[in-house]
Write a protein that holds these residues in place. Structure first.
Motif, PDB file in Angstrom:
ATOM      1  N   ASN A 615     -58.297 -43.272  30.532  1.00 25.06           N
ATOM      2  CA  ASN A 615     -57.712 -43.010  31.837  1.00 25.06           C
ATOM      3  C   ASN A 615     -56.374 -43.740  31.890  1.00 25.06           C
ATOM      4  OD1 ASN A 615     -58.519 -41.757  34.484  1.00 25.06           O
ATOM      5  ND2 ASN A 615     -57.840 -43.781  35.173  1.00 25.06           N
ATOM      6  N   ASN A 616     -55.313 -43.023  32.156  1.00 20.57           N
ATOM      7  CA  ASN A 616     -53.964 -43.598  32.077  1.00 20.57           C
ATOM      8  C   ASN A 616     -53.197 -42.949  33.211  1.00 20.57           C
ATOM      9  OD1 ASN A 616     -51.154 -43.638  31.439  1.00 20.57           O
ATOM     10  ND2 ASN A 616     -51.557 -43.883  29.267  1.00 20.57           N
ATOM     11  N   PHE A 617     -53.206 -43.637  34.358  1.00 21.27           N
ATOM     12  CA  PHE A 617     -52.750 -42.995  35.577  1.00 21.27           C
ATOM     13  C   PHE A 617     -51.333 -42.471  35.467  1.00 21.27           C
ATOM     14  CE2 PHE A 617     -50.802 -42.869  39.779  1.00 21.27           C
ATOM     15  CZ  PHE A 617     -51.625 -41.923  40.360  1.00 21.27           C
ATOM     16  N   SER A 618     -51.163 -41.270  35.900  1.00 17.04           N
ATOM     17  CA  SER A 618     -49.970 -40.430  35.893  1.00 17.04           C
ATOM     18  C   SER A 618     -49.805 -39.716  34.553  1.00 17.04           C
ATOM     19  CB  SER A 618     -48.683 -41.191  36.251  1.00 17.04           C
ATOM     20  OG  SER A 618     -48.093 -41.787  35.115  1.00 17.04           O
ATOM     21  N   ASN A 619     -50.561 -40.114  33.533  1.00 16.53           N
ATOM     22  CA  ASN A 619     -50.481 -39.390  32.273  1.00 16.53           C
ATOM     23  C   ASN A 619     -51.763 -38.631  31.962  1.00 16.53           C
ATOM     24  OD1 ASN A 619     -47.812 -40.056  31.310  1.00 16.53           O
ATOM     25  ND2 ASN A 619     -48.583 -42.147  31.262  1.00 16.53           N
ATOM     26  N   ARG A 620     -52.893 -39.293  32.064  1.00 15.90           N
ATOM     27  CA  ARG A 620     -54.174 -38.651  31.782  1.00 15.90           C
ATOM     28  C   ARG A 620     -55.238 -39.273  32.674  1.00 15.90           C
ATOM     29  NH1 ARG A 620     -51.637 -38.742  27.126  1.00 15.90           N
ATOM     30  NH2 ARG A 620     -52.034 -40.932  26.869  1.00 15.90           N
TER      31      ARG A 620
HETATM   32  C1  LIG Z   1     -47.264 -42.716  31.218  1.00 16.04           C
HETATM   33  O1  LIG Z   1     -46.422 -42.150  30.227  1.00 16.04           O
HETATM   34  C2  LIG Z   1     -45.052 -42.483  30.335  1.00 16.04           C
HETATM   35  C3  LIG Z   1     -44.359 -41.790  29.203  1.00 16.04           C
HETATM   36  O2  LIG Z   1     -44.685 -40.427  29.172  1.00 16.04           O
HETATM   37  C4  LIG Z   1     -44.863 -43.984  30.276  1.00 16.04           C
HETATM   38  O3  LIG Z   1     -43.512 -44.282  30.520  1.00 16.04           O
HETATM   39  C5  LIG Z   1     -45.747 -44.656  31.296  1.00 16.04           C
HETATM   40  O4  LIG Z   1     -45.649 -46.055  31.142  1.00 16.04           O
HETATM   41  C6  LIG Z   1     -47.192 -44.240  31.100  1.00 16.04           C
HETATM   42  N1  LIG Z   1     -48.095 -44.895  32.030  1.00 16.04           N
HETATM   43  C7  LIG Z   1     -48.932 -45.872  31.642  1.00 16.04           C
HETATM   44  C8  LIG Z   1     -49.854 -46.392  32.671  1.00 16.04           C
HETATM   45  O5  LIG Z   1     -48.975 -46.285  30.485  1.00 16.04           O
END
Ligand SMILES: *[C@@H]1O[C@H](CO)[C@@H](O)[C@H](O)[C@H]1NC(C)=O
Ligand SMILES: *[C@@H]1O[C@H](CO)[C@@H](O)[C@H](O)[C@H]1NC(C)=O
Ligand SMILES: *[C@@H]1O[C@H](CO)[C@@H](O)[C@H](O)[C@H]1NC(C)=O
Ligand SMILES: *[C@@H]1O[C@H](CO)[C@@H](O)[C@H](O)[C@H]1NC(C)=O
Length: 650
Positions: A615-620
């Motif tokens: 889980n990686n908020f705003s990405n996945r």
């Molecule tokens: C989500 O991805 C972007 C790059 O696509 C990155 O800059 C950002 O830090 C990422 N968010 C996290 C929580 O890692």
């Protein structure tokens, strides 16, 4: 001109799509580190893009091509690296989730479309048919250790040696060597519609979709392309989903689960051509016999879920295309001595087929409508026709029609999995068992496509407060690097932790799923789900008496089993050292006498959980929820297509 057409037909084979996401569809992949599969001909003809599919699971944090029998695979104390085969209990509920690209659905009577579509789910398990001595219906299943296509036999006496060599050479196998030999020796059905395609031979390996008789694995093209099939097939039906649901009764009656089909015995052994009618069989000196799987269970037949064309995604209401199905009862297989019956495990694979046709020709079109230029008769559909559009100065406009694919079948298959007998005399295993699994592989949406990112399946699982248990289990690969060659898309495996590795865990979050942080169990035990559940190791039936130990197993993917283990202090917090699979899974059921109740006036209780690594908020996002009990609880024992969870009060 002829040369150009032939070339176009070859290229046409990689454009389109049906991908099974849960249980994981292979799309002919095994363990390749590339985004493209190595060999689209490995086990079956998918007609899919080379990029789709998921690798076979790994048992530990190491990649492996080793196959271990279930006695070792599910032994949590055995540290061996090996492939991991998922295990599901007989009669347990499994959610199949897929995407299909070209649209489907629209009931023929109430919402008719020009596109016709069927989705057909089937399974086959290792089995012997002593009454069919040529062995073409026997099934032996193997994921394989490399991505080479299994070899075929050139005559009947070669079948055993070829079978042994395929095993020794680490080739994957679904259908048998004898099955493909039968395919090459059996007459094809001359009554089928071929439009303007010229088939290069008269056996069942030549079809309108495969006019050159190309081989993929040991699959028989005619059996692949047509359903219901008129010769015996080792595949058993689970579900038929159709836009012609008014035909369901007939379709179910024709299923070889219960219906019989005739076939000609005794000629294959003589290396002779095998006819498909009784008269020709008698004349050739064969014996006409009947085949049926003789199962108690007929397939489910239902209206297929609607999906739009050119959209490899969700169906209506943004819900994945899916069906909840009850896996077979093992009484269905017991007479036939599958190899691993002794330990209560049956080795199986499942497949899904997506068949689309068009009203541009009738669904009962037959060979009388084929092109017959000598007699001035033209098929209703022809290759890349130039058509009159009415304006007199125009010569006409050219349409892209490939008659080998105007009416087309896509397919995906799982890797090998086990169906396990339920332990007897243990009340825990007597109720309904719901499988809770994970789909996807590591990457971002662009890199994954047409596979998908991680998610739990079913995302929204609802079970009654009593009489039901959840079997949680996941598998992943250590070689999902998604590298080059990447074919039509991007390489790369965006994600957390060691490159190429899938990792899963299950950690409770606040009961509001908008939250992205776990609940510290010691502080919020009163609102958390785990303290309200009983846990077991489902393969051994052993109870896990301390819910915190169970929470540790679920949080570490089984790497640790004891909350007091001093090594927990050194746990690699991205699960890099944890196994890619939760071996054997965990069975859990609501504790008797806890807050859960079914029936009028009761409240459904909803609990949310996440995967901490992915889980990686705003990405996945990888979060899901479980609802227990409530006024609409489904009676135990009435499983498939179970209703949507009751809405929560807030
Ligand atoms: C989500 O991805 C972007 C790059 O696509 C990155 O800059 C950002 O830090 C990422 N968010 C996290 C929580 O890692
Ligand atoms: C696909 O549909 C066609 C036309 O109705 C039918 O002849 C064929 O058997 C179907 N194949 C499968 C696999 O459903
Ligand atoms: C399968 O069951 C789940 C309930 O746990 C439900 O959310 C989902 O809608 C069901 N799927 C289908 C296709 O009925
Ligand atoms: C979250 O995902 C982005 C995009 O893939 C990646 O750049 C970032 O490193 C990830 N965050 C963590 C903490 O791994």
């Amino acid at each position: 001109m002829v040369w150009v057409l032939a070339f176009w037909v070859l290229l046409g084979g990689v454009q389109a799509d049906l991908y099974l996401h849960s249980p994981r569809g292979s799309n002919n992949r095994l363990n390749e580190k590339s985004a493209n599969r190595n060999n689209g001909d490995r086990l079956f003809d998918s007609q899919n893009n080379n990029r789709g599919g998921y690798n076979v699971g790994d048992r530990t944090d190491n990649p492996s091509t080793q196959y271990l029998p279930p006695s070792q695979t599910f032994d949590i104390n055995d540290p061996s690296g090996a492939q991991y085969q998922m295990v599901f209990f007989e009669r347990s509920v499994l959610t199949f989730e897929w995407t299909n690209q070209h649209g489907c659905g629209g009931n023929e009577e109430t919402d008719p479309q020009k596109l016709n579509c069927n989705i057909n789910l089937q399974y086959m398990c290792e089995i012997d048919y002593p009454d069919i001595p040529d062995g073409h219906m026997n099934v032996r299943l193997r994921d394989g250790a490399n991505t080479n296509t299994p070899d075929k036999a050139n005559n009947f006496d070669e079948i055993q040696a070829t079978t042994d060599a395929n095993a020794a050479n680490g080739r994957g196998t679904h259908e048998s060597v004898a099955w493909y030999y039968m395919c090459e020796k059996r007459n094809r059905n001359q009554g089928l519609f071929h439009a303007d395609q010229n088939l290069n031979g008269d056996s069942t390996k030549y079809t309108r979709q495969n006019p050159n008789g190309n081989r993929r694995g040991l699959e028989c093209p005619e059996e692949r392309d047509y359903y219901p099939y008129w010769n015996p097939t080792p595949w058993r039906d689970l579900a038929i989903l159709t836009d012609h649901s008014q035909n369901c009764e007939t379709l179910v009656e024709q299923s070889q689960n219960t219906a019989s089909v005739g076939f000609c015995k005794g000629l294959l052994e003589e290396d002779e051509t095998v006819p498909i009618t009784e008269a020709e069989c008698d004349e050739a000196g064969g014996t006409w016999a009947q085949f049926s799987h003789n199962l108690a269970r007929k397939p489910i037949c239902a209206q297929v879920g609607w999906s739009r064309t050119n959209h490899l995604g969700n169906g209506r209401d943004a819900v994945p295309l899916s069906i909840n199905l009850t896996l077979p009862d093992l009484d269905e297989l017991k007479d036939n001595k599958p190899t691993e019956l002794a330990s209560g495990f049956y080795k199986c694979v499942a497949r899904i087929r997506y068949n689309m046709t068009t009203d541009d020709y009738r669904s009962d079109a037959n060979s009388t409508m084929d092109d017959d230029e000598d007699n001035g008769f033209y098929s209703p559909v022809r290759q890349n026709p130039t058509v009159d559009v009415g304006a007199s100065m125009l010569q006409g406009l050219k349409l892209a029609v490939n008659t080998a694919q105007f009416g087309r079948t896509f397919q995906d298959r799982t890797h090998v999995f086990y169906i396990k007998a339920r332990p007897t005399n243990d009340p825990v295993f007597e109720g309904d068992i719901y499988n809770l699994n994970v789909r996807g592989k590591r990457c971002n949406i662009v890199q994954c496509f047409p596979a998908v990112e991680y998610d739990f399946v079913p995302k929204d699982l609802w079970i009654p407060a009593s009489g039901a248990a959840i079997h949680v289990q996941w598998t992943g690969s250590n070689t999902h690097n998604n590298g080059n060659p990447a074919g039509d898309g991007q390489a790369g495996d965006a994600g957390e932790g060691t490159g190429g590795t899938d990792r899963q865990n299950m950690v409770l979050i606040s009961n509001d799923r908008r939250h992205n942080y776990p609940i510290p169990l010691d502080k919020f035990a009163d609102v958390a789900l785990w303290p309200k559940m009983d846990f077991w190791r489902p393969i051994t039936g052993e109870a896990i008496s301390d819910w915190v130990d169970a929470a540790v197993i679920l949080a570490t993917s089984g790497q640790y089993t004891d909350k007091n283990d001093p090594e927990l202090a050194d746990f690699q917090e991205l699960l890099n050292d944890s196994p890619a699979s939760l071996i054997g899974g965990i069975l859990m059921a609501p504790k008797a006498g806890s807050i859960f109740q079914d029936g009028p006036g009761s409240t459904p209780h909803k609990f949310s959980y996440m995967n901490t690594r992915n889980n990686n908020f705003s990405n996945r996002s990888q979060k899901a929820w479980i609802t227990i009990g409530g006024p609409n609880s489904r009676p135990v024992g009435q499983v498939p297509g179970f209703e949507a969870p009751p809405q929560e009060a807030n």
